[in-house]
Write a protein that holds these residues in place. Structure first.
Motif, PDB file in Angstrom:
ATOM      1  N   VAL A  14      98.529-121.647  12.335  1.00 17.15           N
ATOM      2  CA  VAL A  14      98.962-122.544  11.253  1.00 17.15           C
ATOM      3  C   VAL A  14      99.395-121.738  10.034  1.00 17.15           C
ATOM      4  O   VAL A  14     100.432-122.018   9.421  1.00 17.15           O
ATOM      5  N   ILE A  15      98.626-120.718   9.697  1.00 17.11           N
ATOM      6  CA  ILE A  15      98.951-119.894   8.538  1.00 17.11           C
ATOM      7  C   ILE A  15     100.283-119.185   8.740  1.00 17.11           C
ATOM      8  O   ILE A  15     101.126-119.142   7.835  1.00 17.11           O
ATOM      9  N   LEU A  16     100.502-118.638   9.931  1.00 12.05           N
ATOM     10  CA  LEU A  16     101.734-117.896  10.171  1.00 12.05           C
ATOM     11  C   LEU A  16     102.956-118.799  10.279  1.00 12.05           C
ATOM     12  O   LEU A  16     104.048-118.415   9.864  1.00 12.05           O
ATOM     13  N   LEU A  17     102.805-119.999  10.824  1.00 10.21           N
ATOM     14  CA  LEU A  17     103.956-120.886  11.007  1.00 10.21           C
ATOM     15  C   LEU A  17     104.274-121.735   9.785  1.00 10.21           C
ATOM     16  O   LEU A  17     105.437-122.073   9.554  1.00 10.21           O
ATOM     17  N   LEU A  18     103.274-122.102   9.007  1.00 10.87           N
ATOM     18  CA  LEU A  18     103.501-122.974   7.846  1.00 10.87           C
ATOM     19  C   LEU A  18     103.260-122.260   6.519  1.00 10.87           C
ATOM     20  O   LEU A  18     104.070-122.378   5.591  1.00 10.87           O
ATOM     21  N   GLY A  19     102.165-121.562   6.420  1.00 13.53           N
ATOM     22  CA  GLY A  19     101.785-120.951   5.154  1.00 13.53           C
ATOM     23  C   GLY A  19     102.631-119.758   4.764  1.00 13.53           C
ATOM     24  O   GLY A  19     103.030-119.629   3.599  1.00 13.53           O
ATOM     25  N   LEU A  20     102.921-118.897   5.702  1.00 16.54           N
ATOM     26  CA  LEU A  20     103.678-117.686   5.372  1.00 16.54           C
ATOM     27  C   LEU A  20     105.108-117.997   4.935  1.00 16.54           C
ATOM     28  O   LEU A  20     105.562-117.427   3.934  1.00 16.54           O
ATOM     29  N   PRO A  21     105.858-118.872   5.610  1.00 13.88           N
ATOM     30  CA  PRO A  21     107.189-119.211   5.090  1.00 13.88           C
ATOM     31  C   PRO A  21     107.137-119.836   3.697  1.00 13.88           C
ATOM     32  O   PRO A  21     107.991-119.532   2.853  1.00 13.88           O
ATOM     33  N   ALA A  22     106.155-120.663   3.434  1.00 15.20           N
ATOM     34  CA  ALA A  22     106.019-121.249   2.096  1.00 15.20           C
ATOM     35  C   ALA A  22     105.699-120.157   1.075  1.00 15.20           C
ATOM     36  O   ALA A  22     106.234-120.175  -0.041  1.00 15.20           O
ATOM     37  N   TYR A  23     104.875-119.205   1.445  1.00 13.99           N
ATOM     38  CA  TYR A  23     104.543-118.102   0.540  1.00 13.99           C
ATOM     39  C   TYR A  23     105.763-117.233   0.268  1.00 13.99           C
ATOM     40  O   TYR A  23     105.952-116.741  -0.844  1.00 13.99           O
ATOM     41  N   VAL A  25     108.864-118.248   0.168  1.00 18.33           N
ATOM     42  CA  VAL A  25     109.680-118.990  -0.797  1.00 18.33           C
ATOM     43  C   VAL A  25     109.118-118.818  -2.205  1.00 18.33           C
ATOM     44  O   VAL A  25     109.871-118.604  -3.166  1.00 18.33           O
ATOM     45  N   VAL A  26     107.809-118.876  -2.349  1.00 15.45           N
ATOM     46  CA  VAL A  26     107.177-118.689  -3.654  1.00 15.45           C
ATOM     47  C   VAL A  26     107.440-117.275  -4.177  1.00 15.45           C
ATOM     48  O   VAL A  26     107.761-117.088  -5.360  1.00 15.45           O
ATOM     49  N   CYS A  27     107.334-116.274  -3.318  1.00 15.00           N
ATOM     50  CA  CYS A  27     107.553-114.888  -3.745  1.00 15.00           C
ATOM     51  C   CYS A  27     108.995-114.668  -4.203  1.00 15.00           C
ATOM     52  O   CYS A  27     109.234-114.014  -5.221  1.00 15.00           O
ATOM     53  N   VAL A  28     109.948-115.205  -3.468  1.00 18.48           N
ATOM     54  CA  VAL A  28     111.351-115.067  -3.858  1.00 18.48           C
ATOM     55  C   VAL A  28     111.597-115.783  -5.181  1.00 18.48           C
ATOM     56  O   VAL A  28     112.344-115.298  -6.037  1.00 18.48           O
ATOM     57  N   SER A  29     110.959-116.922  -5.373  1.00 20.42           N
ATOM     58  CA  SER A  29     111.095-117.647  -6.634  1.00 20.42           C
ATOM     59  C   SER A  29     110.512-116.847  -7.798  1.00 20.42           C
ATOM     60  O   SER A  29     111.077-116.852  -8.897  1.00 20.42           O
ATOM     61  N   LEU A  49     102.909-108.537  -3.558  1.00 25.47           N
ATOM     62  CA  LEU A  49     102.714-109.908  -3.084  1.00 25.47           C
ATOM     63  C   LEU A  49     102.495-109.955  -1.570  1.00 25.47           C
ATOM     64  O   LEU A  49     101.789-110.830  -1.067  1.00 25.47           O
ATOM     65  N   GLY A  50     103.090-109.010  -0.852  1.00 27.46           N
ATOM     66  CA  GLY A  50     102.886-108.940   0.604  1.00 27.46           C
ATOM     67  C   GLY A  50     101.455-108.577   0.970  1.00 27.46           C
ATOM     68  O   GLY A  50     100.905-109.053   1.956  1.00 27.46           O
ATOM     69  N   ILE A  51     100.841-107.729   0.169  1.00 27.79           N
ATOM     70  CA  ILE A  51      99.437-107.372   0.403  1.00 27.79           C
ATOM     71  C   ILE A  51      98.518-108.486  -0.097  1.00 27.79           C
ATOM     72  O   ILE A  51      97.494-108.778   0.521  1.00 27.79           O
ATOM     73  N   LEU A  52      98.914-109.122  -1.181  1.00 29.74           N
ATOM     74  CA  LEU A  52      98.079-110.139  -1.813  1.00 29.74           C
ATOM     75  C   LEU A  52      97.776-111.326  -0.903  1.00 29.74           C
ATOM     76  O   LEU A  52      96.668-111.847  -0.901  1.00 29.74           O
ATOM     77  N   TRP A  53      98.740-111.762  -0.075  1.00 30.96           N
ATOM     78  CA  TRP A  53      98.500-112.931   0.771  1.00 30.96           C
ATOM     79  C   TRP A  53      97.514-112.603   1.898  1.00 30.96           C
ATOM     80  O   TRP A  53      96.770-113.480   2.344  1.00 30.96           O
ATOM     81  N   ALA A  54      97.502-111.372   2.338  1.00 32.83           N
ATOM     82  CA  ALA A  54      96.675-111.007   3.491  1.00 32.83           C
ATOM     83  C   ALA A  54      95.209-110.774   3.137  1.00 32.83           C
ATOM     84  O   ALA A  54      94.335-110.975   3.982  1.00 32.83           O
TER      85      ALA A  54
END
Length: 79
Positions: A14-23, A25-29, A49-54
């Motif tokens: 769930v995290i990889l399919l839904l959460g990571l794409p949303a994250y 988008v937030v990072c690019v924003s 930010l890539g380290i922060l989510w993990a």
């Protein structure tokens, strides 16, 4: 309360399919809100930010790539 291997595996999916794409988008924003900084600063922001989510989710992903533990297989066969 500890999650079972099967529950952690489902949450990882769930995290990889839904959460990571949303994250992403937030990072690019966030980077766009900084008015497109220099390439080096942009790279540092993305790496940070890539380290922060993990970090808070590492317990979910720990051991997911391995085979199901023996003790949980035995519990499932007894049901």
């Amino acid at each position: 309360m500890a999650l079972s291997w099967k529950a952690r595996r489902r949450w990882a999916l769930v995290i990889l399919l839904l959460g990571l794409p949303a994250y992403i988008v937030v990072c690019v924003s966030v980077v766009n809100a900084l008015d497109r900084p220099s390439l080096f600063v942009e790279l540092l922001v993305y790496v940070g930010l890539g380290i922060l989510w993990a970090l808070p989710l590492r317990f979910v992903f720990r051991g997911i790539g391995q085979a199901e533990p023996e003790d949980e297989r035995d519990d499932a066969s007894q049901d």
